[in-house]
Design an enzyme around this catalytic site. Structure first.
Site, PDB file in Angstrom:
ATOM      1  N   ASP A   1       0.848  -1.172  -0.130  1.00 52.34           N
ATOM      2  CA  ASP A   1       0.086   0.107   0.090  1.00 52.34           C
ATOM      3  C   ASP A   1       0.925   1.474  -0.099  1.00 52.34           C
ATOM      4  O   ASP A   1       2.021   1.264   0.407  1.00 52.34           O
ATOM      5  CB  ASP A   1      -1.044   0.094   1.432  1.00 52.34           C
ATOM      6  CG  ASP A   1      -1.855  -1.200   1.223  1.00 52.34           C
ATOM      7  OD1 ASP A   1      -1.992  -1.608   0.225  1.00 52.34           O
ATOM      8  OD2 ASP A   1      -2.442  -1.520   2.403  1.00 52.34           O
TER       9      ASP A   1
HETATM   10  N1  URA Z   1      -1.322  -5.917   3.987  1.00 52.47           N
HETATM   11  C1  URA Z   1      -1.597  -4.664   3.996  1.00 52.47           C
HETATM   12  O1  URA Z   1      -2.718  -4.475   4.287  1.00 52.47           O
HETATM   13  N2  URA Z   1      -1.068  -3.710   3.212  1.00 52.47           N
HETATM   14  C2  URA Z   1       0.087  -3.942   2.856  1.00 52.47           C
HETATM   15  O2  URA Z   1       0.666  -3.072   2.155  1.00 52.47           O
HETATM   16  C3  URA Z   1       0.416  -5.309   2.756  1.00 52.47           C
HETATM   17  C4  URA Z   1      -0.013  -6.102   3.287  1.00 52.47           C
END
Ligand code: URA
Length: 235
Positions: A103
């Protein structure tokens, strides 16, 4: 292989641009200027030098990037800078792609490659490659929450509960969480389902390969054979 083809394959531009670079004497092969685009070169132990920078010939590239917060993993980033801006032009030209995503606000180990089979192997849901995240939570993590994460939590749109492979307490609000899948916002959704909330998330390991401690946020490096072997070990 012909020098012209080598240059193209390594991401130095289209045929014409590469030819011009060679003819203008901008390309060194193992430390020696070569001005013949058709010159045959052995790729086995080959280093190109352009603009004073060395580039070892690599048939495929495998990279580890320490993704900083505030960067998107897509090429056409919408609201934040793209991680692609952290890489040199020849690697972008070669078409490297992220191997799974993080993310925008997540940090840590992001793999990239131009090897389609490798990307498929490490992103295929069937392969269940282990990933470990250092998770800072908003609230103290209770034993009940740890048990729930290990037993499995039900996420919306998922047919069955998803269980963490491992969950180790680091401090009151911090855990190391190991998961096998790579579902959308998986860690954030798992923590929410367990009754907590993610404040920050750092991917510290994929397979048996850990984010190197000397790789600062925004920095990248090539993965060599030993790193790839470690990656292939299950976490
Ligand atoms: N899980 C999440 O919620 N975000 C990420 O970036 C990776 C795994």
């Amino acid at each position: 292989m012909q020098l012209l083809r080598i240059l193209q394959s390594q991401g130095f531009g289209a045929r014409r641009a590469c030819r011009e670079l060679i003819l203008a004497g901008h390309v060194q092969v193992n430390g020696r200027v070569v001005e013949d685009p058709e010159a045959e070169c052995d790729t086995a132990a080959l280093t190109l030098t352009l603009d004073g920078q060395d580039w070892r010939y690599r048939e495929k590239v495998y990279l580890a990037l320490h993704k900083p917060a505030g960067f998107e993993c897509s090429r056409q980033a919408q609201h934040h800078p793209s991680v692609f801006g952290l890489l040199p032009a020849p690697l972008l030209e070669r078409g490297v792609q992220p191997v799974g995503r993080l993310d925008q606000d997540s940090t840590g180990l992001l793999l990239l490659s131009d090897d389609g089979a490798f990307i498929h192997r490490y992103t295929s849901p069937k392969k269940e490659i282990g990933k470990t995240y250092r998770v800072v939570c908003k609230h103290p993590v209770s034993e009940t929450q740890i048990a729930a994460l290990l037993d499995g939590v039900l996420l919306r749109d998922e047919p069955a509960p998803i269980a963490a492979r491992a969950c180790a307490r680091v401090s009151e609000n911090v855990i190391d969480l190991g998961i096998a899948e790579g579902k959308y916002h998986q860690v954030k959704r798992m923590l929410a389902a367990a009754g907590n909330r993610v404040e920050s998330l750092c991917r510290t390991r994929v397979g048996g390969y850990s984010l190197p401690s000397d790789l600062g946020a925004g920095q990248w490096r090539y993965l060599e054979d030993a790193d790839l072997a470690r990656l292939a070990e299950s976490a």
